[in-house]
Write an enzyme that holds these catalytic residues in place. Structure first.
Site, PDB file in Angstrom:
ATOM      1  N   CYS A 100       0.847  -1.190   0.000  1.00  0.00           N
ATOM      2  CA  CYS A 100       0.000   0.000   0.000  1.00  0.00           C
ATOM      3  C   CYS A 100       0.882   1.239   0.000  1.00  0.00           C
ATOM      4  CB  CYS A 100      -0.890  -0.015   1.241  1.00  0.00           C
ATOM      5  SG  CYS A 100      -1.951   1.427   1.407  1.00  0.00           S
ATOM      6  N   HIS A 142      -9.040  -3.553  -2.072  1.00  0.00           N
ATOM      7  CA  HIS A 142      -8.087  -2.707  -1.353  1.00  0.00           C
ATOM      8  C   HIS A 142      -8.521  -1.240  -1.403  1.00  0.00           C
ATOM      9  CE1 HIS A 142      -3.782  -1.840  -0.125  1.00  0.00           C
ATOM     10  NE2 HIS A 142      -4.184  -0.645  -0.543  1.00  0.00           N
ATOM     11  N   GLU A 143      -8.857  -0.758  -2.599  1.00  0.00           N
ATOM     12  CA  GLU A 143      -9.206   0.662  -2.756  1.00  0.00           C
ATOM     13  C   GLU A 143     -10.534   1.005  -2.093  1.00  0.00           C
ATOM     14  OE1 GLU A 143      -6.857   2.601  -3.545  1.00  0.00           O
ATOM     15  OE2 GLU A 143      -5.590   0.959  -4.237  1.00  0.00           O
ATOM     16  N   HIS A 146     -10.018   1.425   1.536  1.00  0.00           N
ATOM     17  CA  HIS A 146      -9.549   2.775   1.881  1.00  0.00           C
ATOM     18  C   HIS A 146     -10.728   3.725   2.050  1.00  0.00           C
ATOM     19  CE1 HIS A 146      -5.215   2.754   1.804  1.00  0.00           C
ATOM     20  NE2 HIS A 146      -5.176   2.162   0.612  1.00  0.00           N
TER      21      HIS A 146
END
Length: 193
Positions: A100, A142-143, A146
């Site tokens: 990351c 993953h995004e 966030h």
């Protein structure tokens, strides 16, 4: 287009859910262009707006699938669907390794669903939906994580979670305001070596 500093673990903007985008997409074009530029210069495959300090529900990606075909795009107000996320320890052979830009230079095996679908608006304001498997599905999870206020280190399990906590503490990433500047600071993942 401007390269922006990338916020490092410990800043509240990364640990709180982002805000839904309500403005017209025409007002987001500079931000989106800056996100693409920052991601490219940082050698990333994805970047969420809060990683550059903007608490908006937007992410960009330029990521290969498992066959090496590149996929590039932007999602505004994305909604994520996934197949079942494995409850077992992720593989220790590199296939589940994740990194990351906001946890610079570190990487840990992370359990993710094999399939993901993201629906939202693109940078033109058009509704889009993309299904992915493997690495691209991992990128989407993953995004969106966030944007929901989580880093991949928050979903680690077992020894990987313990190792990540030690790395975060050792690097001093427990307080707000820390950043690194792609293109100026040394690439923490060694791409410019």
């Amino acid at each position: 287009m401007t390269v922006r500093p990338i916020v490092i673990h410990g800043d509240p903007v990364l640990h709180n859910p982002t805000q839904l985008v309500t403005e017209d997409v025409s007002e987001l074009q500079e931000l989106i262009a800056d996100m693409y530029e920052t991601m490219d210069v940082a050698n990333g495959v994805g970047l969420a707006a809060n990683q550059i300090g903007v608490s908006k529900r937007i992410f960009v990606y330029d990521c290969p699938d498992d066959e090496g075909v590149m996929h590039k795009g932007c999602f505004i107000n994305p909604v994520l669907e996934t197949s079942e996320i494995p409850e077992t320890m992720p593989a220790d052979d590199g296939s589940d390794e994740e990194g990351c830009l906001s946890v610079p230079g570190e990487g840990f095996p992370t359990g993710r669903a094999h399939w993901a679908k993201v629906t939202g608006l693109n940078e033109k304001g058009e509704e889009v939906s993309v299904e992915a498997e493997g690495f691209l599905a991992r990128c989407f999870q993953h995004e969106v994580g966030h944007l929901d206020g989580f880093l991949y280190t928050d979903v680690l399990i077992g020894r990987w979670k313990r190792m990540a906590k030690k790395a975060i503490k050792a690097n001093g990433w427990t307080e707000p305001g820390l950043t690194w500047m792609p293109g100026e600071d040394e690439d923490p993942f060694g791409h410019d070596a």
